[in-house]
Design a protein around this motif. Sequence first.
Motif, PDB file in Angstrom:
ATOM      1  N   LEU A 245       0.771  -1.273  -0.201  1.00  0.00           N
ATOM      2  CA  LEU A 245      -0.020  -0.246   0.086  1.00  0.00           C
ATOM      3  C   LEU A 245       1.231   1.911  -0.286  1.00  0.00           C
ATOM      4  O   LEU A 245       0.290   2.957  -0.514  1.00  0.00           O
ATOM      5  CB  LEU A 245      -1.230  -0.124   0.946  1.00  0.00           C
ATOM      6  N   ALA A 246       1.944   0.995   1.137  1.00  0.00           N
ATOM      7  CA  ALA A 246       3.367   2.318   0.799  1.00  0.00           C
ATOM      8  C   ALA A 246       3.195   2.407  -0.570  1.00  0.00           C
ATOM      9  O   ALA A 246       3.648   4.002  -1.414  1.00  0.00           O
ATOM     10  CB  ALA A 246       4.504   2.277   1.646  1.00  0.00           C
ATOM     11  N   TRP A 247       3.492   1.678  -1.445  1.00  0.00           N
ATOM     12  CA  TRP A 247       3.921   1.756  -2.789  1.00  0.00           C
ATOM     13  C   TRP A 247       3.539   1.855  -3.496  1.00  0.00           C
ATOM     14  O   TRP A 247       3.576   3.048  -4.544  1.00  0.00           O
ATOM     15  CB  TRP A 247       5.304   0.369  -3.344  1.00  0.00           C
ATOM     16  N   LEU A 248       2.237   1.336  -3.157  1.00  0.00           N
ATOM     17  CA  LEU A 248       0.964   1.992  -4.326  1.00  0.00           C
ATOM     18  C   LEU A 248       0.152   3.460  -4.620  1.00  0.00           C
ATOM     19  O   LEU A 248       0.309   4.295  -5.333  1.00  0.00           O
ATOM     20  CB  LEU A 248      -0.387   1.527  -3.771  1.00  0.00           C
ATOM     21  N   ALA A 249       0.853   4.233  -2.911  1.00  0.00           N
ATOM     22  CA  ALA A 249       0.375   5.383  -2.934  1.00  0.00           C
ATOM     23  C   ALA A 249       1.465   6.244  -3.705  1.00  0.00           C
ATOM     24  O   ALA A 249       1.324   7.612  -4.098  1.00  0.00           O
ATOM     25  CB  ALA A 249       0.343   5.348  -1.160  1.00  0.00           C
ATOM     26  N   ALA A 250       2.276   5.892  -3.268  1.00  0.00           N
ATOM     27  CA  ALA A 250       3.706   7.015  -3.944  1.00  0.00           C
ATOM     28  C   ALA A 250       3.382   6.336  -5.996  1.00  0.00           C
ATOM     29  O   ALA A 250       3.435   7.255  -6.260  1.00  0.00           O
ATOM     30  CB  ALA A 250       4.944   6.286  -4.116  1.00  0.00           C
ATOM     31  N   TRP A 251       2.715   5.061  -5.994  1.00  0.00           N
ATOM     32  CA  TRP A 251       2.588   5.461  -8.435  1.00  0.00           C
ATOM     33  C   TRP A 251       1.617   5.919  -8.430  1.00  0.00           C
ATOM     34  O   TRP A 251       2.288   6.448  -9.224  1.00  0.00           O
ATOM     35  CB  TRP A 251       2.533   3.964  -7.584  1.00  0.00           C
ATOM     36  N   LEU A 252       0.324   5.785  -7.235  1.00  0.00           N
ATOM     37  CA  LEU A 252      -0.740   7.027  -8.012  1.00  0.00           C
ATOM     38  C   LEU A 252      -0.825   8.123  -7.855  1.00  0.00           C
ATOM     39  O   LEU A 252      -0.982   9.395  -8.580  1.00  0.00           O
ATOM     40  CB  LEU A 252      -1.858   6.662  -6.820  1.00  0.00           C
ATOM     41  N   ARG A 253       0.653   8.405  -7.095  1.00  0.00           N
ATOM     42  CA  ARG A 253       0.560  10.548  -6.778  1.00  0.00           C
ATOM     43  C   ARG A 253       1.803  10.494  -8.591  1.00  0.00           C
ATOM     44  O   ARG A 253       1.607  11.274  -8.692  1.00  0.00           O
ATOM     45  CB  ARG A 253       1.441  10.796  -5.467  1.00  0.00           C
ATOM     46  N   SER A 262      -2.084  13.043  -3.975  1.00  0.00           N
ATOM     47  CA  SER A 262      -1.823  13.051  -2.625  1.00  0.00           C
ATOM     48  C   SER A 262      -1.942  13.740  -1.317  1.00  0.00           C
ATOM     49  O   SER A 262      -0.958  12.468  -1.079  1.00  0.00           O
ATOM     50  CB  SER A 262      -0.939  15.000  -3.130  1.00  0.00           C
ATOM     51  N   ARG A 263      -3.202  14.326  -1.579  1.00  0.00           N
ATOM     52  CA  ARG A 263      -4.055  13.753  -0.023  1.00  0.00           C
ATOM     53  C   ARG A 263      -3.961  12.575   0.738  1.00  0.00           C
ATOM     54  O   ARG A 263      -3.982  12.772   2.142  1.00  0.00           O
ATOM     55  CB  ARG A 263      -4.919  15.012   0.018  1.00  0.00           C
ATOM     56  N   TRP A 264      -4.480  11.794  -0.106  1.00  0.00           N
ATOM     57  CA  TRP A 264      -5.083  10.914   0.754  1.00  0.00           C
ATOM     58  C   TRP A 264      -3.588   9.386   0.565  1.00  0.00           C
ATOM     59  O   TRP A 264      -4.240   8.940   1.600  1.00  0.00           O
ATOM     60  CB  TRP A 264      -6.896  10.238  -0.137  1.00  0.00           C
ATOM     61  N   SER A 265      -2.748   9.765  -0.239  1.00  0.00           N
ATOM     62  CA  SER A 265      -1.564   9.042   0.195  1.00  0.00           C
ATOM     63  C   SER A 265      -1.436   9.501   0.961  1.00  0.00           C
ATOM     64  O   SER A 265      -0.501   8.438   1.665  1.00  0.00           O
ATOM     65  CB  SER A 265      -0.621   9.305  -1.341  1.00  0.00           C
ATOM     66  N   MET A 266      -1.166  10.373   1.682  1.00  0.00           N
ATOM     67  CA  MET A 266      -0.357  11.099   2.582  1.00  0.00           C
ATOM     68  C   MET A 266      -0.879  10.426   3.772  1.00  0.00           C
ATOM     69  O   MET A 266      -0.612  10.469   4.921  1.00  0.00           O
ATOM     70  CB  MET A 266      -0.047  12.956   2.639  1.00  0.00           C
ATOM     71  N   ALA A 267      -2.072  10.786   3.615  1.00  0.00           N
ATOM     72  CA  ALA A 267      -3.573  10.070   5.239  1.00  0.00           C
ATOM     73  C   ALA A 267      -3.251   8.479   5.098  1.00  0.00           C
ATOM     74  O   ALA A 267      -3.073   7.782   6.477  1.00  0.00           O
ATOM     75  CB  ALA A 267      -4.335  10.434   4.938  1.00  0.00           C
ATOM     76  N   LEU A 268      -2.382   8.127   3.838  1.00  0.00           N
ATOM     77  CA  LEU A 268      -2.559   6.370   3.911  1.00  0.00           C
ATOM     78  C   LEU A 268      -1.323   6.376   4.821  1.00  0.00           C
ATOM     79  O   LEU A 268      -1.032   5.022   5.577  1.00  0.00           O
ATOM     80  CB  LEU A 268      -2.913   5.645   2.445  1.00  0.00           C
ATOM     81  N   GLY A 273       1.989   3.788   8.990  1.00  0.00           N
ATOM     82  CA  GLY A 273       2.839   4.001  10.171  1.00  0.00           C
ATOM     83  C   GLY A 273       2.102   3.870  11.662  1.00  0.00           C
ATOM     84  O   GLY A 273       2.147   3.080  12.666  1.00  0.00           O
ATOM     85  N   LEU A 274       1.281   4.490  11.528  1.00  0.00           N
ATOM     86  CA  LEU A 274      -0.184   4.436  12.810  1.00  0.00           C
ATOM     87  C   LEU A 274      -0.651   2.792  13.827  1.00  0.00           C
ATOM     88  O   LEU A 274      -0.611   2.476  14.269  1.00  0.00           O
ATOM     89  CB  LEU A 274      -0.923   5.102  13.342  1.00  0.00           C
ATOM     90  N   LEU A 309      -8.935   7.680  -1.514  1.00  0.00           N
ATOM     91  CA  LEU A 309      -6.781   7.478  -2.304  1.00  0.00           C
ATOM     92  C   LEU A 309      -7.580   6.502  -3.804  1.00  0.00           C
ATOM     93  O   LEU A 309      -7.083   7.063  -4.045  1.00  0.00           O
ATOM     94  CB  LEU A 309      -6.073   6.873  -1.758  1.00  0.00           C
ATOM     95  N   SER A 310      -7.882   5.360  -3.744  1.00  0.00           N
ATOM     96  CA  SER A 310      -8.875   4.778  -4.711  1.00  0.00           C
ATOM     97  C   SER A 310      -9.609   5.714  -5.927  1.00  0.00           C
ATOM     98  O   SER A 310      -9.085   5.778  -6.937  1.00  0.00           O
ATOM     99  CB  SER A 310      -9.231   3.364  -4.804  1.00  0.00           C
ATOM    100  N   TYR A 311     -10.877   5.876  -5.130  1.00  0.00           N
ATOM    101  CA  TYR A 311     -11.502   6.554  -5.617  1.00  0.00           C
ATOM    102  C   TYR A 311     -11.091   7.946  -6.373  1.00  0.00           C
ATOM    103  O   TYR A 311     -11.431   8.073  -7.205  1.00  0.00           O
ATOM    104  CB  TYR A 311     -12.526   7.123  -4.898  1.00  0.00           C
ATOM    105  N   ALA A 312     -10.662   8.459  -5.429  1.00  0.00           N
ATOM    106  CA  ALA A 312      -9.538   9.783  -6.659  1.00  0.00           C
ATOM    107  C   ALA A 312      -8.813   9.655  -7.726  1.00  0.00           C
ATOM    108  O   ALA A 312      -8.550  10.078  -8.560  1.00  0.00           O
ATOM    109  CB  ALA A 312      -8.940  10.991  -5.240  1.00  0.00           C
TER     110      ALA A 312
END
Length: 331
Positions: A245-253, A262-268, A273-274, A309-312
């Motif tokens: 998921l961390a890689w996917l968020a970076a790839w989608l950005r 950008s906003r939802w990838s940062m949130a993810l 981490g949490l 993130l997926s929707y965006a």
Amino acid sequence: MSGTLKATGRVGAGAGVWLPRVAWAALIYNVLVILWGAVVRLTGAGAGCGEHWPLCNGVVVPQSPTLHTVIEFSHRLTSGASGLLAIGLVALAFVGTAKGHPARFGALLSLGLIILEGLVGGVQVLLGLTATSTDPARGFVQGVHLANTFLLLGALLLTALWASGGPRLRLRGQGRPGALVGAGLALLLVLGMAGAVTALGDLLFLPADSSTPVQTVRGDLGAVNLIQNLRVIHPMLAILTSAYLAWLAAWLRRERPGAQVSRWSMALWTLLGLQMLAGFANIALKAPGWLQLTHLLLACIMWLVTVMLSYAALTGLRAARPAPAPLRGAA
């Protein structure tokens, strides 16, 4: 994404205004119901109404209830209220939107998943898969329950987005982004199911002594009960899914750039981490109830953020497509 469409005409005007409000309220309410369901499990109150469903101990309203009965019965009442809320959402969607509006589909899907949620819970009670039951079938039902819960939250989120004027989601023609997003959601769904089994195993089999995490893992691997065996899978699956998921968020950005992505990838990334910290603390502290609830809440939020993130990402390049049909009476 456009803002909420305000209804000004007479026909369906009130419903058009209330639809997004009720949709967002239903989403938040169901998260609270899910957390209360976890309290039922943690307190061992799942058998508070005996092996009766939908009645409680054979009656509509229990008389002279024990604490466990109060907890279980209150969970059934709150779950029933979520069903009534879903029915109201469907009614508002059909009154307040034009034919073909995606909010209608989202509301119907949400209602269907809530009904299925109740049936799965009923099966669990009728088969005695509650309280201290260590039947392996309980782990399977618990996993199915969690998967349905996540799908329900996703359906409610999409309904709220569509009711608020969000673009229609089209899966065809998405190519590689669609496939990678689908894989990420599937992995997170499986992780949630494994987490539900692990939480159940923590409740039933976690040693109260000072055993180290390594000793606990060895005991789980050598156990004869399948639920206890499966406890060790969740942490490994969590690491794999988090990395993907961390890689996917970076790839989608990079592939689907935009403010929303950008906003939802940062949130993810933040939630990943949490969740990892909560997971390690859960192991180190031997899964106290408050931390299990925190872990579950973070899991629900992370699922919703991943869906966002997926929707965006899947709607970001489709602004030129026709928007959903307007709410009835909308300006």
